[in-house]
Scaffold this motif. Structure first.
Motif, mmCIF file in Angstrom:
data_model
loop_
_atom_site.group_PDB
_atom_site.id
_atom_site.type_symbol
_atom_site.label_atom_id
_atom_site.label_comp_id
_atom_site.label_asym_id
_atom_site.label_seq_id
_atom_site.Cartn_x
_atom_site.Cartn_y
_atom_site.Cartn_z
ATOM 1 N N GLY A 139 -35.616 -8.021 -21.109
ATOM 2 C CA GLY A 139 -36.522 -8.890 -21.847
ATOM 3 C C GLY A 139 -35.801 -10.047 -22.518
ATOM 4 N N ALA A 140 -36.571 -10.840 -23.231
ATOM 5 C CA ALA A 140 -36.004 -12.005 -23.926
ATOM 6 C C ALA A 140 -34.914 -11.594 -24.897
ATOM 7 C CB ALA A 140 -37.110 -12.769 -24.660
ATOM 8 N N VAL A 141 -35.165 -10.527 -25.639
ATOM 9 C CA VAL A 141 -34.182 -10.113 -26.648
ATOM 10 C C VAL A 141 -32.861 -9.718 -26.000
ATOM 11 C CG1 VAL A 141 -34.903 -7.675 -26.807
ATOM 12 C CG2 VAL A 141 -33.912 -8.828 -28.808
ATOM 13 N N GLY A 142 -32.901 -9.061 -24.861
ATOM 14 C CA GLY A 142 -31.672 -8.699 -24.161
ATOM 15 C C GLY A 142 -30.936 -9.911 -23.641
ATOM 16 N N LEU A 143 -31.690 -10.846 -23.082
ATOM 17 C CA LEU A 143 -31.085 -12.072 -22.572
ATOM 18 C C LEU A 143 -30.438 -12.881 -23.699
ATOM 19 C CD1 LEU A 143 -33.914 -13.063 -20.079
ATOM 20 C CD2 LEU A 143 -31.620 -12.255 -19.464
ATOM 21 N N LEU A 144 -31.104 -12.930 -24.836
ATOM 22 C CA LEU A 144 -30.621 -13.745 -25.954
ATOM 23 C C LEU A 144 -29.489 -13.090 -26.755
ATOM 24 C CD1 LEU A 144 -34.078 -15.080 -27.140
ATOM 25 C CD2 LEU A 144 -32.246 -16.406 -26.043
ATOM 26 N N THR A 145 -29.341 -11.773 -26.630
ATOM 27 C CA THR A 145 -28.272 -11.080 -27.364
ATOM 28 C C THR A 145 -27.154 -10.615 -26.431
ATOM 29 O OG1 THR A 145 -29.360 -8.915 -27.185
ATOM 30 C CG2 THR A 145 -29.875 -10.264 -29.151
ATOM 31 N N ASN A 146 -27.120 -11.185 -25.244
ATOM 32 C CA ASN A 146 -26.109 -10.789 -24.248
ATOM 33 C C ASN A 146 -26.117 -9.287 -24.000
ATOM 34 O OD1 ASN A 146 -25.162 -13.472 -23.908
ATOM 35 N ND2 ASN A 146 -23.969 -13.261 -25.792
ATOM 36 N N GLY A 147 -27.322 -8.715 -23.992
ATOM 37 C CA GLY A 147 -27.477 -7.301 -23.690
ATOM 38 C C GLY A 147 -27.187 -6.355 -24.833
ATOM 39 N N LYS A 148 -26.869 -6.864 -25.993
ATOM 40 C CA LYS A 148 -26.534 -5.996 -27.135
ATOM 41 C C LYS A 148 -27.784 -5.335 -27.722
ATOM 42 C CE LYS A 148 -22.183 -6.992 -27.023
ATOM 43 N NZ LYS A 148 -21.282 -6.115 -26.322
ATOM 44 N N VAL A 149 -28.916 -6.031 -27.682
ATOM 45 C CA VAL A 149 -30.197 -5.464 -28.110
ATOM 46 C C VAL A 149 -31.142 -5.619 -26.928
ATOM 47 C CG1 VAL A 149 -32.120 -5.601 -29.734
ATOM 48 C CG2 VAL A 149 -29.804 -6.167 -30.506
ATOM 49 N N SER A 150 -31.566 -4.505 -26.365
ATOM 50 C CA SER A 150 -32.478 -4.564 -25.223
ATOM 51 C C SER A 150 -33.923 -4.455 -25.693
ATOM 52 C CB SER A 150 -32.176 -3.434 -24.237
ATOM 53 O OG SER A 150 -32.543 -2.192 -24.814
ATOM 54 N N ARG A 151 -34.820 -4.754 -24.811
ATOM 55 C CA ARG A 151 -36.242 -4.595 -25.103
ATOM 56 C C ARG A 151 -36.556 -3.118 -25.366
ATOM 57 N NH1 ARG A 151 -41.169 -6.188 -21.090
ATOM 58 N NH2 ARG A 151 -42.720 -6.582 -22.688
ATOM 59 N N THR A 152 -35.893 -2.225 -24.653
ATOM 60 C CA THR A 152 -36.081 -0.787 -24.875
ATOM 61 C C THR A 152 -35.697 -0.410 -26.304
ATOM 62 O OG1 THR A 152 -35.646 -0.288 -22.543
ATOM 63 C CG2 THR A 152 -35.398 1.527 -24.100
ATOM 64 N N VAL A 153 -34.547 -0.873 -26.764
ATOM 65 C CA VAL A 153 -34.086 -0.575 -28.122
ATOM 66 C C VAL A 153 -35.056 -1.148 -29.158
ATOM 67 C CG1 VAL A 153 -32.253 -1.091 -29.803
ATOM 68 C CG2 VAL A 153 -31.662 -0.340 -27.498
ATOM 69 N N LEU A 154 -35.509 -2.358 -28.921
ATOM 70 C CA LEU A 154 -36.455 -3.009 -29.831
ATOM 71 C C LEU A 154 -37.735 -2.186 -29.959
ATOM 72 C CD1 LEU A 154 -36.855 -5.734 -31.454
ATOM 73 C CD2 LEU A 154 -38.089 -6.523 -29.432
ATOM 74 N N TYR A 155 -38.275 -1.748 -28.827
ATOM 75 C CA TYR A 155 -39.518 -0.974 -28.824
ATOM 76 C C TYR A 155 -39.321 0.455 -29.330
ATOM 77 C CZ TYR A 155 -41.743 -4.624 -25.930
ATOM 78 O OH TYR A 155 -42.270 -5.786 -25.438
ATOM 79 N N LYS A 156 -38.169 1.059 -29.042
ATOM 80 C CA LYS A 156 -37.918 2.451 -29.437
ATOM 81 C C LYS A 156 -38.060 2.627 -30.942
ATOM 82 C CE LYS A 156 -34.259 5.923 -29.721
ATOM 83 N NZ LYS A 156 -33.610 5.843 -31.012
ATOM 84 N N GLN A 157 -37.469 1.732 -31.706
ATOM 85 C CA GLN A 157 -37.560 1.874 -33.159
ATOM 86 C C GLN A 157 -39.011 1.787 -33.636
ATOM 87 O OE1 GLN A 157 -36.328 -1.272 -35.888
ATOM 88 N NE2 GLN A 157 -35.240 0.282 -37.071
ATOM 89 N N ALA A 158 -39.789 0.898 -33.065
ATOM 90 C CA ALA A 158 -41.190 0.782 -33.466
ATOM 91 C C ALA A 158 -41.983 2.026 -33.066
ATOM 92 C CB ALA A 158 -41.809 -0.482 -32.880
ATOM 93 N N VAL A 159 -41.647 2.637 -31.928
ATOM 94 C CA VAL A 159 -42.279 3.908 -31.556
ATOM 95 C C VAL A 159 -41.953 4.959 -32.620
ATOM 96 C CG1 VAL A 159 -42.273 5.816 -29.882
ATOM 97 C CG2 VAL A 159 -42.359 3.446 -29.070
ATOM 98 N N GLU A 160 -40.689 5.042 -33.009
ATOM 99 C CA GLU A 160 -40.279 6.005 -34.043
ATOM 100 C C GLU A 160 -41.053 5.778 -35.342
ATOM 101 O OE1 GLU A 160 -35.647 6.668 -32.661
ATOM 102 O OE2 GLU A 160 -36.144 4.996 -33.989
ATOM 103 N N LEU A 161 -41.242 4.524 -35.719
ATOM 104 C CA LEU A 161 -41.948 4.202 -36.957
ATOM 105 C C LEU A 161 -43.449 4.447 -36.846
ATOM 106 C CD1 LEU A 161 -40.002 0.979 -37.958
ATOM 107 C CD2 LEU A 161 -39.732 3.288 -38.878
ATOM 108 N N ALA A 162 -44.018 4.220 -35.665
ATOM 109 C CA ALA A 162 -45.445 4.484 -35.460
ATOM 110 C C ALA A 162 -45.745 5.979 -35.510
ATOM 111 C CB ALA A 162 -45.910 3.878 -34.139
ATOM 112 N N LEU A 163 -44.732 6.808 -35.359
ATOM 113 C CA LEU A 163 -44.915 8.262 -35.437
ATOM 114 C C LEU A 163 -44.922 8.791 -36.873
ATOM 115 C CD1 LEU A 163 -42.770 9.352 -32.376
ATOM 116 C CD2 LEU A 163 -45.219 9.783 -32.708
ATOM 117 N N ILE A 164 -44.649 7.959 -37.844
ATOM 118 C CA ILE A 164 -44.598 8.405 -39.245
ATOM 119 C C ILE A 164 -45.845 9.181 -39.666
ATOM 120 C CG2 ILE A 164 -44.639 7.567 -41.644
ATOM 121 C CD1 ILE A 164 -42.465 5.542 -40.816
ATOM 122 N N PRO A 165 -47.056 8.712 -39.402
ATOM 123 C CA PRO A 165 -48.235 9.490 -39.817
ATOM 124 C C PRO A 165 -48.312 10.884 -39.195
ATOM 125 C CG PRO A 165 -48.863 7.246 -39.319
ATOM 126 C CD PRO A 165 -47.445 7.414 -38.848
#
Length: 172
Positions: free
Chosen positions: A139-165
């Motif tokens: 994704g864009a984030v991976g391209l812009l961070t030279n692969g250091k932050v991938s779209r998977t990593v970006l989404y994974k944290q939000a999945v973890e946070l959406a599980l709080i309830p």
């Protein structure tokens, strides 16, 4: 535990699996195609959230044999510093739901120009970075961070946070 993700995009499937595996064992993820009910490139926070909500509701309605359903919708929004990219994640179970938004990041002017011309973010990235189907990869984030932050990593944290309830039933 069966989880239905309202997409067949491998990035979204992996992010959902990894996010759930933070808290649960024996996670089985299935991707399904459903309509988001929004434009192919949501252009506001509200439209992006609506897309994630529509996806999760359509998945739950059409694929009832799951413990959880997840809608993930990437979007952009015009801000004071240009165009920013982000995603909304909505998770539903029989009686409860959770949602979280990823962090956002500024898109480069050249990508923003292609978006203004009507291209989706993934298409604009493919043109600017000479890629093919980058939205199903880093994704864009991976391209812009030279692969250091991938779209998977970006989404994974939000999945973890959406599980709080779901982790704090008494509070929600």
């Amino acid at each position: 535990m069966k989880i239905v993700v309202a997409s067949k995009n491998p990035v979204k499937l992996k992010a959902a699996r990894l996010g759930f595996e933070t808290y649960f064992d024996n996670v089985e993820v299935e991707g399904v195609e459903v309509d988001s009910g929004v434009s192919d490139q949501p252009k506001s926070d509200a439209e992006t959230l609506a897309g994630a909500e529509n996806r999760v509701n359509n998945a739950k309605q059409n694929y009832a044999d799951a413990a959880f359903w997840i809608g993930i919708e990437g979007g952009i929004e015009y801000g004071v510093s240009g165009i920013e990219a982000f995603a909304w994640i909505v998770i539903k179970a029989a009686e409860n739901y959770g949602r979280a938004r990823t962090t956002s990041f500024q898109l480069p002017p050249q990508v923003a120009e292609y978006i203004k011309e009507g291209y989706e973010l993934g298409e604009a990235n493919d043109i600017v970075f000479n890629q093919v189907n980058s939205k199903q990869k880093s994704g864009a984030v991976g391209l812009l961070t030279n692969g250091k932050v991938s779209r998977t990593v970006l989404y994974k944290q939000a999945v973890e946070l959406a599980l709080i309830p779901f982790l704090n039933h008494k509070l929600y």
